[in-house]
Scaffold this motif. Sequence first.
Motif, PDB file in Angstrom:
ATOM      1  N   ALA A 140      35.784  25.694  37.156  1.00 16.65           N
ATOM      2  CA  ALA A 140      36.445  26.769  36.636  1.00 16.65           C
ATOM      3  C   ALA A 140      35.890  27.300  35.458  1.00 16.65           C
ATOM      4  O   ALA A 140      35.478  26.676  34.584  1.00 16.65           O
ATOM      5  CB  ALA A 140      37.884  26.422  36.573  1.00 16.65           C
ATOM      6  N   ASN A 179      43.308  41.184  44.645  1.00 17.52           N
ATOM      7  CA  ASN A 179      44.183  39.828  44.806  1.00 17.52           C
ATOM      8  C   ASN A 179      44.557  39.279  43.383  1.00 17.52           C
ATOM      9  O   ASN A 179      44.400  38.039  43.405  1.00 17.52           O
ATOM     10  CB  ASN A 179      43.845  38.831  45.713  1.00 17.52           C
ATOM     11  CG  ASN A 179      44.154  39.301  47.163  1.00 17.52           C
ATOM     12  OD1 ASN A 179      45.355  39.118  47.716  1.00 17.52           O
ATOM     13  ND2 ASN A 179      43.292  39.884  47.836  1.00 17.52           N
ATOM     14  N   ARG A 219      40.808  37.200  43.165  1.00 13.17           N
ATOM     15  CA  ARG A 219      41.882  36.122  43.268  1.00 13.17           C
ATOM     16  C   ARG A 219      42.055  35.413  41.837  1.00 13.17           C
ATOM     17  O   ARG A 219      42.822  34.346  41.675  1.00 13.17           O
ATOM     18  CB  ARG A 219      41.393  34.862  44.312  1.00 13.17           C
ATOM     19  CG  ARG A 219      41.410  35.727  45.553  1.00 13.17           C
ATOM     20  CD  ARG A 219      40.789  34.928  46.722  1.00 13.17           C
ATOM     21  NE  ARG A 219      41.773  33.531  46.623  1.00 13.17           N
ATOM     22  CZ  ARG A 219      42.681  33.174  47.417  1.00 13.17           C
ATOM     23  NH1 ARG A 219      43.335  34.197  48.097  1.00 13.17           N
ATOM     24  NH2 ARG A 219      43.440  32.141  47.203  1.00 13.17           N
ATOM     25  N   SER A 266      47.525  29.164  38.725  1.00 12.38           N
ATOM     26  CA  SER A 266      46.338  29.835  39.456  1.00 12.38           C
ATOM     27  C   SER A 266      46.637  29.604  40.861  1.00 12.38           C
ATOM     28  O   SER A 266      46.911  28.325  40.942  1.00 12.38           O
ATOM     29  CB  SER A 266      44.952  29.652  38.933  1.00 12.38           C
ATOM     30  OG  SER A 266      44.714  30.199  37.791  1.00 12.38           O
ATOM     31  N   GLU A 267      46.668  30.438  41.776  1.00 10.19           N
ATOM     32  CA  GLU A 267      46.679  30.120  43.173  1.00 10.19           C
ATOM     33  C   GLU A 267      45.625  29.138  43.719  1.00 10.19           C
ATOM     34  O   GLU A 267      45.670  28.292  44.552  1.00 10.19           O
ATOM     35  CB  GLU A 267      46.619  31.470  44.001  1.00 10.19           C
ATOM     36  CG  GLU A 267      46.723  31.290  45.403  1.00 10.19           C
ATOM     37  CD  GLU A 267      46.659  32.512  46.094  1.00 10.19           C
ATOM     38  OE1 GLU A 267      47.008  32.471  47.365  1.00 10.19           O
ATOM     39  OE2 GLU A 267      46.344  33.632  45.700  1.00 10.19           O
ATOM     40  N   ASP A 268      44.461  29.222  43.051  1.00  7.49           N
ATOM     41  CA  ASP A 268      43.271  28.465  43.666  1.00  7.49           C
ATOM     42  C   ASP A 268      43.225  27.104  42.834  1.00  7.49           C
ATOM     43  O   ASP A 268      42.333  26.328  42.756  1.00  7.49           O
ATOM     44  CB  ASP A 268      41.868  29.195  43.675  1.00  7.49           C
ATOM     45  CG  ASP A 268      42.201  30.228  44.696  1.00  7.49           C
ATOM     46  OD1 ASP A 268      42.934  30.116  45.691  1.00  7.49           O
ATOM     47  OD2 ASP A 268      41.583  31.342  44.339  1.00  7.49           O
ATOM     48  N   GLY A 269      44.026  27.017  41.529  1.00 12.50           N
ATOM     49  CA  GLY A 269      43.632  26.163  40.467  1.00 12.50           C
ATOM     50  C   GLY A 269      44.995  24.956  40.725  1.00 12.50           C
ATOM     51  O   GLY A 269      45.862  24.991  41.748  1.00 12.50           O
ATOM     52  N   THR A 293      43.383  34.857  37.700  1.00 18.44           N
ATOM     53  CA  THR A 293      44.769  34.909  37.298  1.00 18.44           C
ATOM     54  C   THR A 293      44.668  35.436  35.845  1.00 18.44           C
ATOM     55  O   THR A 293      43.922  34.757  35.046  1.00 18.44           O
ATOM     56  CB  THR A 293      45.523  33.597  37.553  1.00 18.44           C
ATOM     57  OG1 THR A 293      45.587  33.330  38.847  1.00 18.44           O
ATOM     58  CG2 THR A 293      46.848  33.437  36.778  1.00 18.44           C
ATOM     59  N   ASP A 317      37.788  32.821  36.088  1.00 18.54           N
ATOM     60  CA  ASP A 317      39.035  32.336  36.798  1.00 18.54           C
ATOM     61  C   ASP A 317      40.627  32.419  36.593  1.00 18.54           C
ATOM     62  O   ASP A 317      41.228  32.834  37.207  1.00 18.54           O
ATOM     63  CB  ASP A 317      38.691  31.033  37.336  1.00 18.54           C
ATOM     64  CG  ASP A 317      37.383  30.583  38.220  1.00 18.54           C
ATOM     65  OD1 ASP A 317      37.468  30.836  39.497  1.00 18.54           O
ATOM     66  OD2 ASP A 317      36.468  30.246  37.549  1.00 18.54           O
TER      67      ASP A 317
END
Length: 359
Positions: free
Chosen positions: A174, A288, A263, A159-162, A265, A242
């Motif tokens: 999460a 996104n 955002r 994940s981009e934020d993980g 995934t 998430d």
Amino acid sequence: MHIEHWCPAPNRPAEPRGRGMKAIVYPETGGPEVLRLVERDLPVPGPGEVRVRIAVSGVNPTDVQARAGVAHPKGFPEITPHLDGAGVVDATGPGVDAGRVGERVWVFMAAAGRPTGTAAEYAVLPADRAVPLPDEVPFEVGAALGVPALTAHRALTVSEDGPRRLRPGALDGAVVLAAGGAGAVGHAVVQLARWAGATVLSTVSGPAKAALATAAGAHHVIDYRAGDPVAAVRAAAPDGVDLVAEVALGANLALDLAVLRPRGTIATYANAGGGPVQLDVPAHLVRNVRLQFLVLYTAGPEARAAAVADVAAAAAAGALPVGREHGLPLTRFPLERTADAHRAVEAGTVGKVLVDVRP
């Protein structure tokens, strides 16, 4: 089966004359009937390699597909199947610490790019593919790690934020959705995500599999064949999911998109059922969404090394138990019935299929 106790000298041991081993091989691809039990010479580890006395061999769908000739072209005249297993280091090659002899290990990707997997009494493989297994962790746990657990780790770290690494607390806050939480990879997703602190949801196809996903540690289990699964996921995760670890992208994409937060995934490691995948590109763009395809073999050495280290830590912490009471039923066969083990995988046996190489 008689087990001979013999302590080899380290680093390219001189093998006793006539010393051999039992192994399963297939000289040509095809159905399970191509698997043969044979006697072969005891392999000697080369530079950077270890020899492992295999106790338990794990069977994955990839192993069955390779034997059938559908995963990739057969690259060697004769192949001993199976990527995963567990046992004890029995000898080391040049450049490998001789102190590893006697070390309990779990093995992954033993047959990847090589003709010799773990469906044999001994397997030679690169030393970094034999990972220390603590004394308190049973061999069946070690044999069930490998491809499923490492794939699950990869799914949870794209994940981009993980996070890129997993540890207790890494996924705090999460929400993870494990599609097919009763499968081997889905089970590992549930266990690893729970260990790392996530709120874990799982979708399953009925009450029996729901019980397994719950036993694995899922906080919320949704039967996607009953009622409104989107509403059920949204009730458990009002702000959205998430990350989705997806086993059947074609069948589940609409559900995944309906519950994914902006955002978010979708990490997909399979397309069970083979259904077509149609993407609504504008909808993905505006939210996104990240759609991450993944397979262990091409994930790259850094990602694999991180997965190995984190999975080893989780196993040592007791976070990856197996057995029906932990959500992963075990179906076991002796070495001479490896063909039946492959048939069990082909038949969709729920849980993990293992081959007991040494009783």
